[in-house]
Design an enzyme around this catalytic site. Structure first.
Site, short mmCIF file in Angstrom:
data_model
loop_
_atom_site.label_atom_id
_atom_site.label_comp_id
_atom_site.label_asym_id
_atom_site.label_seq_id
_atom_site.Cartn_x
_atom_site.Cartn_y
_atom_site.Cartn_z
N SER A 263 0.98 -1.20 0.05
CA SER A 263 0.00 -0.15 -0.11
C SER A 263 0.91 1.41 -0.14
CB SER A 263 -0.93 0.00 1.10
OG SER A 263 -0.16 0.23 2.35
N LYS A 264 0.04 2.08 -0.19
CA LYS A 264 0.97 3.57 -0.26
C LYS A 264 1.88 3.91 0.94
CE LYS A 264 -0.68 8.54 -0.46
NZ LYS A 264 -0.17 8.91 0.69
N ARG A 265 1.39 3.66 2.12
CA ARG A 265 1.77 3.77 3.20
C ARG A 265 3.22 2.88 3.44
NH1 ARG A 265 -0.17 6.21 7.41
NH2 ARG A 265 -2.20 6.96 7.63
#
Length: 509
Positions: A263-265
């Site tokens: 994910s982006k995180r």
RNA sequence: GCUGCCAUCGUCUAGUUGGUUAGGACACCGGCCUUUCACGUCGGCAACGCGGGUUCGAGUCCCGCUGGCAGUACCA
């Protein structure tokens, strides 16, 4: 396969495309081109509440950066347009109606609030996740439980309603996934998915079936997260009386540490981009880094991405897009998710960097030089690139050593301490005299002069070289000094020896 | 919870008709090369999740278990 292969990449413009999406697009593209078929781009923007300005442009630019050109899409429509589902809005209702008429779908008047209440209630009673299905639909407000008159009244009255799939009782639904083989699900486990929303827009489930059919899509290649809803889609093809395309559900790209979808995180946390291009969120103004802006080569990036889940079956690892096209096959796509490996991505970039010519590298480095306000001629910069490419993974790495462009202002402390001896100044001064005598200041001539200097005086390399390097570059390590000196030129080298000598002497005293 | 998918070195993976010292790459460690660093090169470490079968023989086929993931919206 008698039909021409046609595949589509169908992202929704809800934000930047992350590398998992790029890989899905890539595999679609490779598959299409391998079979001499078409690759279409279709924008799935049926959820108007999630529309993000700029996202569609971002998707187009990302594909373009990767060298993936849609044969048909919003920018270059073919015969199956429009290619944005929001612009196809009026097309879908008739198919939902057809399903109702044939007894495969029904109207449902339950409000979102009512549904939420039911779900919450079930949760409180520790019942399994509540679903609108064959059992529960009998207790809800829909055209199956209401009288014909009341249904008509509600519709004529303008009451909001959705159209739901009427999942059948106890049927085996099977599909032959190109990657996974036979997948069998009992229809009792399929819920009555919403086909048309209250805003008269179709959901993904209806829209993708209708569009894939109308666009003559032969193969649906998409992420594994769609596998659970694939049986619903199979049902829909059946009920609409259409041939279904072949399905291939791709494994997910996982985060490098632990488990789960990348994910982006994770990118922020682990320090690598998860997006192909830099993205500025129009609302929060938050900036997410991109591979392009981080100095990655598009061809290396594509190569790396292709190998995250696919391999040619032998030891080769470096493939151009053309080579990928000719070698790609779904049979060689793995089933298990692949953890993203930032080290491997870096390694790929290093390989591609080194295969570039000095002139190409010069052009790529130029913006970085300009950003730093460094003046440097083309010829000079190319020579620097030639020297630096062996020790760089990214373009800006070649700028790590600033001494090519400006004389050192400081001298590596550790090297001064360990290598700067009492007799070093005298030795370097003598060397300076020899260098000054070279008329053609080429790498080779410097090399010969240097070696002769050592020989004549009975010095070892280590006696002379570190001091010489320190004065000219300020560093204790780096490429061949003959090469560096030659690039810098005689005048500059002599000057640096003189000023360096003065500075270090002062430091030493 | 339910449904489905998946399971070879730390990571990406080869091993597609059962017989391999289980191969390669990244990372890591060491030798060589080099004034040094990097590159290169040589070598090392390191894996078939567990348990049952079938078979002369199982990483490969079957079953169970465990573990992981995904889905479970009027989102895609």
């Amino acid at each position: 396969m008698s039909q021409k292969v046609r595949v589509r990449f169908a992202p929704s413009p809800t934000g930047p495309l992350h590398i998992g999406g790029v890989r899905t697009a890539l595999y679609n593209y490779l598959f299409a081109k391998h079979h001499g078929g078409d690759f279409l781009l279709r924008i799935e923007d049926t959820d108007q509440t999630r529309f993000v300005p700029g996202a569609e442009e971002y998707i187009q630019q990302s594909l373009s950066w990767c060298g993936i050109t849609p044969d048909e899409g919003p920018q270059n429509p073919g015969n199956c347009g429009p290619y944005r589902q929001s612009e196809r809005k009026d097309l879908y209702y008739q198919y939902a109606e057809q399903l109702i008429n044939d007894g495969y779908a029904y109207y449902a008047f339950d409000t979102p609030e009512e549904l939420e209440n039911v779900r919450e209630m079930a949760k409180k009673m520790k019942a399994p996740n509540w679903q609108y299905n064959q059992i529960t639909r009998t207790g809800m407000k829909n055209s199956l439980t209401l009288t014909k008159e009341e249904v008509e009244a509600r519709i004529n009255n303008g009451d909001p309603y959705v159209i739901r799939l009427k999942a059948p009782r106890n049927e085996e639904i099977r599909l032959n996934d190109l990657i996974r083989g036979w997948v069998v699900v009992n229809s009792n486990n399929i819920d009555d998915k919403v086909l048309m929303k209250a805003d008269k827009m179709p959901t993904y489930h209806l829209a993708n079936i209708v569009d894939d059919h109308l666009m003559d899509i032969t193969h649906v290649i998409r992420g594994e997260e769609w596998l659970p809803s694939a049986p619903t889609h199979v049902l829909l093809y059946q009920y609409l009386g259409w041939n279904q395309p072949d399905f291939a559900h791709l494994p997910l790209i996982l985060k490098p540490d632990g488990n789960g979808k990348l994910s982006k995180r994770d990118g922020d946390r682990l320090g690598f981009p998860v997006f192909p291009l830099e993205w500025k969120d129009p609302k929060t103004h938050e900036v997410s880094s991109g591979y392009r802006e981080s100095g990655y080569f598009a061809d290396g990036f594509v190569n790396m991405l292709a190998f995250l889940g696919w391999n040619p079956g032998d030891d080769r690892e470096i493939f151009s897009l053309e080579e990928l096209i000719s070698e790609f096959s779904l049979e060689r796509v793995g089933k298990a998710g692949a953890k993203f490996d930032a080290d491997k991505a870096k390694w790929y970039n290093q390989q591609y960097l080194r295969s570039r010519s000095n002139e190409e590298l010069e052009e790529l480095l130029r913006p970085y030089l300009e950003a730093e306000g460094i003046q440097s001629s083309k010829g000079f910069t190319s020579r620097v690139c030639g020297l630096m490419k062996e020790r760089a993974s990214f373009i800006p790495d070649m700028l790590n050593d600033r001494f090519y462009f400006e004389a050192p202002t400081s001298y590596d402390e550790k090297t001064v301490r360990k290598k700067w001896k009492e007799d070093t100044p005298e030795i370097v001064k003598n060397l300076r005299g020899k260098l000054e005598g070279i008329s053609d200041f080429s790498e080779e001539n410097i090399d010969v002069t240097f070696k002769k200097f050592l020989e004549d005086n009975g010095y070892g390399f280590g006696k002379v070289m570190p001091g010489f390097r320190l004065l000219v570059t300020g560093k204790g390590m780096g490429p061949s000094m003959s090469a560096i000196a030659s690039i810098l030129g005689k005048e500059e080298v002599l000057k640096r020896i003189d000023t360096g000598l003065a500075v270090i002497e002062q430091l030493a005293s």
